[in-house]
Design a protein around this motif. Sequence first.
Motif, mmCIF file in Angstrom:
data_model
loop_
_atom_site.group_PDB
_atom_site.id
_atom_site.type_symbol
_atom_site.label_atom_id
_atom_site.label_comp_id
_atom_site.label_asym_id
_atom_site.label_seq_id
_atom_site.Cartn_x
_atom_site.Cartn_y
_atom_site.Cartn_z
ATOM 1 N N GLY A 197 -0.225 -28.334 -3.458
ATOM 2 C CA GLY A 197 -1.601 -28.443 -3.073
ATOM 3 C C GLY A 197 -2.348 -27.572 -2.317
ATOM 4 O O GLY A 197 -3.424 -27.888 -1.647
ATOM 5 N N THR A 198 -2.213 -26.284 -2.432
ATOM 6 C CA THR A 198 -2.516 -25.130 -1.787
ATOM 7 C C THR A 198 -3.990 -24.906 -2.255
ATOM 8 O O THR A 198 -4.144 -24.875 -3.422
ATOM 9 N N ILE A 199 -4.902 -24.762 -1.395
ATOM 10 C CA ILE A 199 -6.247 -24.418 -1.736
ATOM 11 C C ILE A 199 -6.583 -23.378 -0.609
ATOM 12 O O ILE A 199 -6.912 -23.777 0.535
ATOM 13 N N LEU A 200 -6.990 -22.325 -0.954
ATOM 14 C CA LEU A 200 -7.460 -21.093 -0.220
ATOM 15 C C LEU A 200 -9.058 -20.699 -0.423
ATOM 16 O O LEU A 200 -9.015 -20.985 -1.520
ATOM 17 N N ARG A 201 -9.590 -20.501 0.707
ATOM 18 C CA ARG A 201 -11.044 -20.095 0.376
ATOM 19 C C ARG A 201 -11.552 -18.925 1.136
ATOM 20 O O ARG A 201 -11.183 -18.761 2.441
ATOM 21 N N THR A 202 -12.250 -18.370 0.575
ATOM 22 C CA THR A 202 -12.746 -16.923 1.432
ATOM 23 C C THR A 202 -14.260 -16.700 1.369
ATOM 24 O O THR A 202 -14.748 -17.281 0.152
ATOM 25 N N GLU A 203 -14.938 -16.191 2.355
ATOM 26 C CA GLU A 203 -16.638 -16.040 2.317
ATOM 27 C C GLU A 203 -16.682 -14.620 2.679
ATOM 28 O O GLU A 203 -17.909 -14.080 2.725
ATOM 29 N N ASP A 204 -15.579 -13.842 2.586
ATOM 30 C CA ASP A 204 -15.892 -12.365 2.797
ATOM 31 C C ASP A 204 -15.048 -11.459 1.767
ATOM 32 O O ASP A 204 -14.490 -10.323 2.266
#
Length: 447
Positions: free
Chosen positions: A266-273
Motif C-alpha cells: 500500500g505504499t504511496i509516496l508524494r513529492t512537491e519539489d
Amino acid sequence: MLTDVAFISSKRAVAVGYGGTILQTDDGGATWISLNSLITTDLFSVFFSDETHGWAAGDSGVVLTTGDGGKIWLPVNVRTSPRLVTVYFADEVTGWAAGSDGLLVRSDDGGLSWRRLTEGGREDLAHIFFLDNSRGWAVGSRGKILFTSSGGRNWTVRPCGTTARLNSIIFVDEKEGWVVGDKGTVLHSANGGVTWEPIKIDATEELLGVDFATRERGWIVGARGTILHTEDAGQTWRFQTGNTFSWLEDVHFTDEKHGVAIGSSGTILRTEDGGQKWQRVDRNLKEWLYALTFADALRGYAVGEKGVILRTDDGGSTWKDLESDVASNLFAVAVAGRDDVVITGDQGRILRSKDAGVTWEVQPTITSSPLFSVAYRGGMNFWVAGRGGAILKRNEPIATVRISASKLPPMLRGGPPKLRPAAGQNAITDDGDIPRASPPNKKSARP
C-alpha cells in the motif's frame, strides 16, 4: 476444479473444469447436475451466444460445441495441441479462441474449423502506450517491443538488443521514447521508436515505471525503493531518496514539482519539489498497488491487489476508496478525462466508469487471461494487453481482436506477482499446422 462459468439465463448456467467436467444448473446455482462431455481433457472456458449455442475450450486444442443448450456436447479439434484458455462467439458462426502462448484462432462456421490469427510472438506484454489513435507501442518479456501505426490492426517487432523483461514505455513526444525493465535496463529512442539504444545507469534492480514531466525532467521507479531522476533529457540519472524499501510499481508527475509513486504494501509516496523529498501518504493500506494515472493536476486514480481502487482529488495528498464489487487483482488504469476511467486486471477483467468511480460497468472481453496494461483515448477507443502476448482493441460494441506478441508481476516481491511465465513453460514460436486466417466474407463478423 472448476475454471469458468457461463450464464445462459437468470436461472440457467453451465460450468466447466478439469478432467472434462461440465456442470449445469437450472435454479440459479442451488443445485448442479453433471453432463457427459465424452472427454477427460481439462476445460478452461465456456461461452454461449444464445440459449442454445455454446462452446467450451481447453487443453490439447479441444473445443466442444453444443446446439441444444448444453445437453449434448460434440468435440472439435483445432488441428494442433495448444492450451486454449478462452473462447468467445459473436454469433452462431463467428468466434475466437485464445491460447496460453499467445495463440489466437478464429472460426467462421460455428467452431467446426479454425484458422490462426497470430504470427507467433508469444511473450507476455507488460505495458502498452499510444501516442494518438494510430501510433502505439507495447513492451514485455524477452526484450519484446512492438509498434503499430494502424491503431492496433497490425503490429511489428522493433529490435532493442536486450532479452531482459521490459516493464514500462513512454514517449515524451513523437521522437523521444523511453523503456525500462529488469536488471537496470533503460532504453532510449530518438527516432520515434525505430531504433533503441541502451543507457548505462548505476542501478541493477528491476525498473518498473517511468514518467517524464518535460523532455528534460524524468523519473524511474523500481524494486527496493529505487527512484532515479534526470534533469538533462536522460543523459545522466541520479538516485533520489524515498525512505522506503518497498517495490515501487508506477510513478506519475503532473508537473516538474508534483509527483506520486506507488507500490507494495500500500505504499504511496508524494513529492512537491521534484523528488528532492518524498513523503509517505499514510492510508493504513496493506494491498499491493500496481498502477497510477492522473487526469489533471488534482484528479488521479490508483489500482491494486484484491480489487483496490483509489481516487485523489487533491493531487495525491489524500486518497479515498472506490467501491466496485470486484475482488480480483487490478493491474492497470487509464483515463480520458476527470471522470472517464478504464481499469484492467485478472481474469480478463475490464471496468469502466463515466462518473469518477461512483459506478462501474464491466466491459465485454474475449479473454480470461490477466490484462496488465490499458491505453485509453476516450469513447470506445481503448487497447488492453496481457499474458501470452494478447493485445485487444475495442472500438465498437462487439470487441474486435488484434494479437501479435506479449506488465509482468514482480518475481520475488513478498507480494502477489503480476505476470511471470509458469515454471518450465517454453515459448511457442510457430503454429504452422493451423492455417492462416483470411478476411471473412461477412463484414460484420470480421475480427
